[in-house]
Motif scaffolding. Structure first.
Motif, short mmCIF file in Angstrom:
data_model
loop_
_atom_site.label_atom_id
_atom_site.label_comp_id
_atom_site.label_asym_id
_atom_site.label_seq_id
_atom_site.Cartn_x
_atom_site.Cartn_y
_atom_site.Cartn_z
N SER A 99 11.17 8.46 7.12
CA SER A 99 9.90 8.88 6.32
C SER A 99 8.54 7.84 6.41
O SER A 99 7.62 8.27 6.08
CB SER A 99 10.17 9.52 5.02
OG SER A 99 10.81 8.59 4.31
N LEU A 100 9.18 6.47 6.32
CA LEU A 100 8.21 5.37 6.30
C LEU A 100 7.70 5.08 7.45
O LEU A 100 6.85 4.08 7.46
CB LEU A 100 8.60 4.47 5.39
CG LEU A 100 8.69 4.58 3.89
CD1 LEU A 100 9.60 3.32 3.22
CD2 LEU A 100 7.17 4.69 3.12
N GLN A 101 8.09 5.72 8.68
CA GLN A 101 7.81 5.40 9.92
C GLN A 101 6.53 5.86 10.50
O GLN A 101 6.39 6.23 11.45
CB GLN A 101 8.73 5.60 10.83
CG GLN A 101 10.39 4.79 10.72
CD GLN A 101 10.01 3.47 10.26
OE1 GLN A 101 9.49 2.64 10.92
NE2 GLN A 101 10.91 2.84 9.39
N ARG A 102 5.47 6.07 9.62
CA ARG A 102 3.92 6.27 9.90
C ARG A 102 3.04 5.66 8.86
O ARG A 102 3.42 5.35 7.92
CB ARG A 102 3.75 7.80 9.65
CG ARG A 102 4.17 8.37 8.44
CD ARG A 102 3.96 10.01 8.46
NE ARG A 102 4.78 10.52 9.75
CZ ARG A 102 4.88 12.21 9.55
NH1 ARG A 102 4.14 12.82 8.79
NH2 ARG A 102 5.70 12.56 10.56
N ILE A 103 2.01 5.70 9.03
CA ILE A 103 0.75 4.95 8.18
C ILE A 103 -0.14 6.10 7.70
O ILE A 103 -0.26 6.97 8.39
CB ILE A 103 0.27 3.91 8.82
CG1 ILE A 103 -0.36 4.06 10.13
CG2 ILE A 103 1.37 2.66 8.98
CD1 ILE A 103 -1.31 2.95 10.99
N ASP A 104 -0.87 5.83 6.73
CA ASP A 104 -1.83 6.79 5.94
C ASP A 104 -2.94 5.92 6.05
O ASP A 104 -3.18 4.83 5.03
CB ASP A 104 -1.58 7.57 5.05
CG ASP A 104 -2.33 8.56 4.45
OD1 ASP A 104 -3.55 8.29 4.69
OD2 ASP A 104 -1.89 9.76 4.12
N THR A 105 -4.10 6.09 6.60
CA THR A 105 -5.43 5.21 6.87
C THR A 105 -6.53 5.82 5.93
O THR A 105 -7.55 5.45 6.12
CB THR A 105 -5.81 5.00 8.12
OG1 THR A 105 -6.04 5.86 8.76
CG2 THR A 105 -4.79 4.15 8.93
N GLY A 106 -5.91 6.85 4.86
CA GLY A 106 -7.10 7.41 4.30
C GLY A 106 -7.84 8.49 5.20
O GLY A 106 -7.30 9.11 6.08
N ILE A 107 -9.00 8.72 4.97
CA ILE A 107 -9.90 9.60 5.72
C ILE A 107 -10.02 9.39 7.28
O ILE A 107 -10.36 10.19 7.90
CB ILE A 107 -11.57 9.73 5.09
CG1 ILE A 107 -12.13 8.59 5.03
CG2 ILE A 107 -11.16 10.20 3.40
CD1 ILE A 107 -13.50 8.59 4.43
N ASN A 108 -9.83 7.94 7.47
CA ASN A 108 -10.05 7.34 8.85
C ASN A 108 -8.98 8.19 9.80
O ASN A 108 -9.10 8.12 10.88
CB ASN A 108 -9.98 6.03 9.00
CG ASN A 108 -11.06 5.19 8.25
OD1 ASN A 108 -12.15 5.78 8.24
ND2 ASN A 108 -10.67 4.03 7.66
N LYS A 109 -7.78 8.52 9.35
CA LYS A 109 -6.77 9.27 10.00
C LYS A 109 -7.38 10.50 10.87
O LYS A 109 -6.74 10.82 11.73
CB LYS A 109 -5.89 9.30 9.32
CG LYS A 109 -5.45 10.62 8.05
CD LYS A 109 -4.33 10.59 7.50
CE LYS A 109 -4.43 11.64 6.41
NZ LYS A 109 -5.18 10.91 5.24
N TYR A 110 -8.50 11.23 10.06
CA TYR A 110 -8.71 12.40 10.83
C TYR A 110 -9.64 12.51 11.89
O TYR A 110 -9.63 13.26 12.76
CB TYR A 110 -9.64 13.19 9.88
CG TYR A 110 -8.79 13.50 8.36
CD1 TYR A 110 -7.61 14.38 8.37
CD2 TYR A 110 -8.99 12.97 7.14
CE1 TYR A 110 -6.97 14.61 7.14
CE2 TYR A 110 -8.50 13.00 5.87
CZ TYR A 110 -7.31 13.91 5.90
OH TYR A 110 -6.34 14.13 4.83
N ALA A 111 -9.94 11.24 12.21
CA ALA A 111 -10.66 10.95 13.57
C ALA A 111 -9.83 11.19 14.76
O ALA A 111 -10.01 11.32 15.74
CB ALA A 111 -11.20 9.50 13.68
#
Length: 418
Positions: A99-111
């Motif tokens: 479950s930790l094998q991904r990152i969340d970059t905030g609103i930038n991930k929607y690009a």
């Protein structure tokens, strides 16, 4: 690999026996010098071979067990041992869950809403320490850009060995900690037209969810009344400070329905959760407002209207832990759950997919609750173009609809028109 772990000690013993035999048969200073020079190494190797690595006291300290997506946390690992046996090196590895094998970059991930693979990473948290005779060993590491969810940190792997690599030891320690990551807090600006909760078709234009009370009359000023409540005209007439008297404020009941089924793009589903979480947070801050939630995915979860702290925490935890399901059962299960929907509620439906079955289900829901239904549809820009004809079917039936794409999701604050 475990079947080979005794080959190192056996090899060292074989060399020691060989040197001893050579010294016994050959004799002389050089033969015995080689044997006694190698003897301390043999003793250390044997001690390391029987060193009880599993008896180490290993603990973990998490800087904060509850946080929001995109944030970072620091974890400290403490190793304590009773015997100061010299260890040349020690490799401490945190066994991170999938479950930790991904990152969340905030609103930038929607690009990259159509390319979620670019945000899937392989995290390795491993450090090499040189403890030697120390009884307490401490190391720290950081996990950044945390993804939403409930993450179980269960195991810590410790490896050690000798300088030559003849002996290697490894043990997995069960150290259980739970990390809960709530959705990212989005700033949301509402622009909406809200139907009055009274009977009739009166329309109230508002930019937030606060309902303004109607003035029922005036009364004498009382300690604690706000300065803005003073009616200056009546005060001048009666030559006394008079304040406005309001009608009892009516509470708002907003019911949220989450479609957590058939969502193939996890970034789109994260956006759905974040927008809904932001809207619920705004309503929670409004006095006397009530929020209900019906979540339909792998399981159906119902949270009745509430505004107390305990109930709110249950909803927040649900939004933090829910995962999209592969089962396309939203419309069928929604029809069986319509009895829980209050006729005096604003109904918000959140979904990442739209088809004919979904539209028919929304038409039935709209016919029962008239103009209090609004649908939030989160799609990529390309999907919204491809499904434009299907989306127009909702508009033709005068069903409230807001389509959110990566263009809107990358704005801060996010403007939502209802």
């Amino acid at each position: 690999m475990k079947s080979w772990r005794f080959l190192g000690p056996l090899f060292v013993m074989a060399i020691c026996i060989g040197l001893f035999s050579f010294a016994m048969f050959q004799g002389g200073f050089i033969s015995w010098f080689l044997f006694f020079s190698f003897l301390p190494l043999v003793i250390y190797q044997m001690g390391l071979a029987f060193y009880p690595l599993r008896k180490l006291d290993v603990s973990r300290t998490v800087s904060q067990s509850i946080c929001h997506a995109g944030q970072s946390i620091t974890l400290d690992i403490m190793i304590k041992r009773k015997t100061p046996f010299p260890l040349f090196y020690c490799i401490v590895e945190e066994v991170l869950p999938d479950s930790l094998q991904r990152i969340d970059t905030g609103i930038n991930k929607y690009a990259h809403i159509n390319h979620p693979v670019s945000y899937e990473v392989k995290r390795h948290k491993k450090q090499v320490l040189f403890p030697f005779f120390r009884r307490k060993i401490k190391t720290s590491y950081m996990i950044s850009q945390l993804p939403r969810g409930e993450h179980q940190l269960d195991q810590i792997r410790i490896r050690t060995g000798d300088i030559f690599g003849f002996i290697k030891k490894e043990h997995l320690f069960n150290v259980n900690d739970t990390l809960i990551v709530f959705p990212n807090k989005r700033r949301i600006r509402f622009k909406y037209t809200l139907h009055s909760l009274e009977q009739g078709e009166a329309i109230v234009q508002s930019n937030d969810f606060r309902q303004t009370n109607m003035v029922a009359g005036v009364r004498e000023y009382l300690p604690g009344d706000k300065f803005s409540w003073i009616d200056w005209k009546q005060s001048a007439k009666k030559q006394d400070i008079m304040t406005k008297e309001f009608e009892q404020e009516k509470s708002m009941e907003a019911f949220f329905i989450l479609d957590a089924s058939s969502s193939s793009q996890w970034i789109a589903f994260e956006g759905l959760i974040e927008v809904m979480y932001g809207m619920m947070d705004v309503i929670h801050k409004t006095s006397d407002s009530k929020v209900g939630l019906l979540s339909i995915g792998k399981e159906t979860s119902y949270f009745p209207f509430h505004f107390d702290v305990g109930s709110r925490e249950k909803v927040m935890k649900h939004l933090a832990t829910i995962k999209p399901s592969d089962e396309d059962a939203f419309t069928d299960r929604l029809q069986r759950q319509t009895t829980v929907l209050s006729t005096h509620s604003l109904i918000f439906v959140f979904s990442c997919s739209i088809d004919i079955r979904f539209i028919e289900s929304m038409k039935k829901l709209h016919s029962k609750h008239k103009k209090r239904l609004h649908i939030f549809l989160l799609l990529s820009k390309n999907q919204s173009i491809e499904l434009q004809d299907t989306i127009n079917m909702l508009v033709e039936h005068q069903i409230g609809l807001t389509v959110l794409t990566e263009v809107q999701l990358m704005k801060d604050p996010l403007e939502v028109r209802v």
